[in-house]
Motif scaffolding. Structure first.
Motif, short mmCIF file in Angstrom:
data_model
loop_
_atom_site.label_atom_id
_atom_site.label_comp_id
_atom_site.label_asym_id
_atom_site.label_seq_id
_atom_site.Cartn_x
_atom_site.Cartn_y
_atom_site.Cartn_z
N GLN A 1 0.07 -10.14 12.50
CA GLN A 1 0.19 -9.03 13.44
C GLN A 1 1.21 -8.03 12.91
OE1 GLN A 1 -1.60 -9.18 16.31
NE2 GLN A 1 -0.87 -7.39 17.41
N GLN A 3 3.51 -4.72 13.41
CA GLN A 3 4.16 -3.87 14.41
C GLN A 3 4.66 -2.60 13.74
OE1 GLN A 3 5.63 -7.31 14.21
NE2 GLN A 3 3.78 -7.84 15.35
N GLY A 26 5.92 -7.51 10.06
CA GLY A 26 4.88 -8.49 10.33
C GLY A 26 3.63 -8.27 9.50
N TYR A 103 -3.72 -0.99 12.98
CA TYR A 103 -2.65 -1.10 13.97
C TYR A 103 -2.04 0.27 14.20
CZ TYR A 103 -3.10 -6.05 12.92
OH TYR A 103 -3.59 -7.32 12.75
#
Length: 114
Positions: A1, A3, A26, A103
């Motif tokens: 993940q 960020q 991350g 993301y």
């Protein structure tokens, strides 16, 4: 993940400059593309600039010659240097990073006054 945390937005007069930063954490070793999009009220989100892991860049025509994207791989940070800002550059600017999924950061407001 992954960020993403953006910083550096604000209010500036037309013709001025701002520098946006986006710090990634991350899963950063798997990021192959980072960049900036922007979205003005009532408009679709649009590409501003991207940079690949090997340093190749792409810019929207509207910002060519005024904005510069760069990436510090050691710091896992991407920057957007914005010069000669225009009122039409006023938007929320979003950082993004692509691994397989994309993301997004939370966005930072840039307002250019006349």
């Amino acid at each position: 993940q992954v960020q993403l945390v953006e910083s550096g937005g604000g209010l500036v007069q037309a013709g001025g400059s701002l520098r946006l930063s986006c710090a990634a954490s991350g899963g950063i070793s798997r990021i192959n593309l980072m960049g900036w999009y922007r979205q003005a009220p009532g408009k679709q989100r649009e590409l501003v600039a991207t940079v690949t892991s090997d340093g190749s860049t792409v810019y929207a025509d509207s910002v060519k010659g005024r904005f510069t994207i760069s990436r510090d791989s050691a710091k896992s940070t991407v920057y957007l240097q914005m010069n000669s800002l225009k009122p039409e550059d006023t938007s929320v600017y979003y950082c993004y990073a692509r691994v397989v999924l994309v993301y997004w950061g939370q966005g930072t407001q840039v307002t250019v006054s006349t």
